[in-house]
Design a protein around this motif. Structure first.
Motif, short mmCIF file in Angstrom:
data_model
loop_
_atom_site.label_atom_id
_atom_site.label_comp_id
_atom_site.label_asym_id
_atom_site.label_seq_id
_atom_site.Cartn_x
_atom_site.Cartn_y
_atom_site.Cartn_z
N ALA A 222 0.81 -1.22 0.00
CA ALA A 222 0.00 0.00 0.00
C ALA A 222 0.85 1.28 0.00
O ALA A 222 0.32 2.37 -0.19
CB ALA A 222 -0.93 0.02 1.22
N LEU B 195 0.48 4.00 -2.59
CA LEU B 195 -0.82 4.65 -2.50
C LEU B 195 -0.82 5.66 -1.35
O LEU B 195 -1.40 6.74 -1.44
CB LEU B 195 -1.92 3.61 -2.29
CG LEU B 195 -1.98 2.53 -3.38
CD1 LEU B 195 -2.96 1.43 -2.99
CD2 LEU B 195 -2.37 3.17 -4.71
N LYS B 196 -0.12 5.29 -0.26
CA LYS B 196 0.01 6.22 0.87
C LYS B 196 0.76 7.47 0.42
O LYS B 196 0.36 8.60 0.71
CB LYS B 196 0.77 5.53 2.01
CG LYS B 196 0.88 6.37 3.27
CD LYS B 196 1.58 5.61 4.37
CE LYS B 196 1.58 6.43 5.65
NZ LYS B 196 2.27 5.73 6.75
N ALA C 281 -3.67 8.44 -0.72
CA ALA C 281 -4.91 7.67 -0.57
C ALA C 281 -5.22 7.46 0.92
O ALA C 281 -4.32 7.33 1.75
CB ALA C 281 -4.79 6.33 -1.27
N ARG D 33 -6.59 2.36 0.76
CA ARG D 33 -5.33 1.80 0.25
C ARG D 33 -5.11 0.38 0.77
O ARG D 33 -4.57 -0.46 0.07
CB ARG D 33 -4.15 2.73 0.54
CG ARG D 33 -3.81 2.94 1.99
CD ARG D 33 -2.63 3.90 2.16
NE ARG D 33 -2.15 3.87 3.52
CZ ARG D 33 -2.28 4.88 4.39
NH1 ARG D 33 -2.85 6.00 4.03
NH2 ARG D 33 -1.83 4.74 5.62
N ARG E 156 -7.22 -1.98 -1.32
CA ARG E 156 -6.58 -2.23 -2.61
C ARG E 156 -5.36 -3.14 -2.43
O ARG E 156 -5.12 -4.05 -3.24
CB ARG E 156 -6.17 -0.90 -3.24
CG ARG E 156 -5.24 -1.01 -4.42
CD ARG E 156 -5.89 -0.56 -5.71
NE ARG E 156 -4.94 -0.59 -6.82
CZ ARG E 156 -4.98 -1.48 -7.80
NH1 ARG E 156 -5.92 -2.42 -7.81
NH2 ARG E 156 -4.10 -1.46 -8.78
N ALA F 272 0.39 -1.44 -7.60
CA ALA F 272 -0.56 -0.67 -6.78
C ALA F 272 -1.00 0.62 -7.47
O ALA F 272 -2.14 1.04 -7.34
CB ALA F 272 0.06 -0.35 -5.41
N VAL F 273 -0.08 1.23 -8.20
CA VAL F 273 -0.44 2.50 -8.86
C VAL F 273 -1.09 2.24 -10.22
O VAL F 273 -1.32 3.18 -10.99
CB VAL F 273 0.79 3.41 -9.04
CG1 VAL F 273 1.32 3.86 -7.70
CG2 VAL F 273 1.89 2.71 -9.84
#
Ligand SMILES: Nc1ncnc2c1ncn2[C@@H]1O[C@H](COP(=O)(O)OP(=O)(O)OP(=O)(O)O)[C@@H](O)[C@H]1O
Ligand SMILES: [Mg+2]
Length: 251
Positions: free
Chosen positions: A97, A100-101, A105, A110, A113, A149-150
């Motif tokens: 994650a 995303l952090k 997000a 996050r 996901r 993740a992105v």
């Protein structure tokens, strides 16, 4: 969903104490959106250098590079290195994650996901573990999940399976093909394994010894998904043998 990559005369010279090192001769390369391209060539020929330039981690010292996003405008880049490089003080899902952090997000979103991504790479049940509790192959899968993740339009992978045993590697190749087909991303992967290159690539770019230049471009026509048994066929061995000859390691 993907980007097309155009390199025109992209080269790199490193300045060092003992003088300039020409790491990469000017490279002209066209990479079609959504394709799977494998870079292969002798150690020190500039593969990592080119990958880092494609990912914007490093500036070229010559030439011109364009990433053209597809219809959805996505142009994010994911990077997988040879070592998993997970942060030991974060759980597996927190590692996944992390991009995303950094992108801002919210925590709940996050982690949701990240858990979905863990499932996608076969790490269900290991989301809350520490990286050190995972095998090498599992850590590398977590690194791939983190790169995904992105939702990258361009996925750059530098010898991602180099440290794995042959069986795990074969399995990871199949998983990667599946993830790539599902995501639609453009993938550029570096490997030293000729069979991995032929198994994965739409197109193989073979570099000469340092300073690397493109020595040959080989299209790999096999349909997908590709099964491990493909490696035993005469067609596969013909392409692999040809590459091996060009690399000068005929056996
Ligand atoms: N920061 C740097 N400073 C000076 N020279 C460098 C630097 N990074 C790489 N080089 C040189 O550039 C050349 C290309 O290096 P690069 O890491 O791109 O090769 P590679 O093809 O990825 O090799 P390998 O297959 O061993 O990973 C090498 O000769 C290396 O010594
Ligand atoms: Mg390298």
């Amino acid at each position: 969903m993907s980007v097309a990559v155009s390199c025109r005369g992209v080269g790199k010279t490193y300045a060092s104490r003992t003088g300039d090192v020409l790491a990469l001769s000017p490279v002209d390369l066209e990479i079609a959106a959504g394709s799977f391209v494998v870079l292969i060539g002798p150690s020190g020929c500039g593969k990592t250098t080119l990958l880092r330039i494609l990912g914007g981690l490093q500036a070229a010292s010559a030439g011109w590079l364009a990433l053209t996003p597809g219809a959805d405008g996505r142009e994010s880049v994911g990077f997988v290195f040879q070592a998993a490089n997970l942060l030991p003080w974060l759980s597996v899902e927190e590692n996944v994650a992390l991009p995303l952090k950094l992108g801002g997000a919210a925590r709940a979103a996050r982690l949701e996901r990240a858990r979905a991504l863990c499932g996608m790479v076969g790490l269900s049940g290991f989301e809350r573990r520490w990286p050190r509790e995972l095998s090498g192959g599992m850590q590398q899968r977590a690194a791939i999940a983190r790169a995904l993740a992105v939702d990258p339009a361009l996925l750059l992978m530098d010898e991602p399976f180099g440290a794995l045993d042959a069986l795990t590697r074969t399995h990871m190749n199949q998983e990667l093909e599946r993830l790539w087909q599902a995501s639609g991303a453009t993938v550029v992967l570096v490997t030293h394994s000729i069979s991995e290159a032929v198994m994965l690539a739409d197109r193989i770019v073979l570099f000469s010894p340092r300073p690397g230049r493109v020595q040959a471009v080989v299209d790999v026509p096999f349909e997908r998904p590709r099964r491990p048994a493909l490696e035993g066929t005469a067609e596969f061995q013909a392409i692999a043998g040809n590459l091996r000859r060009m690399l000068g390691e005929e056996t």
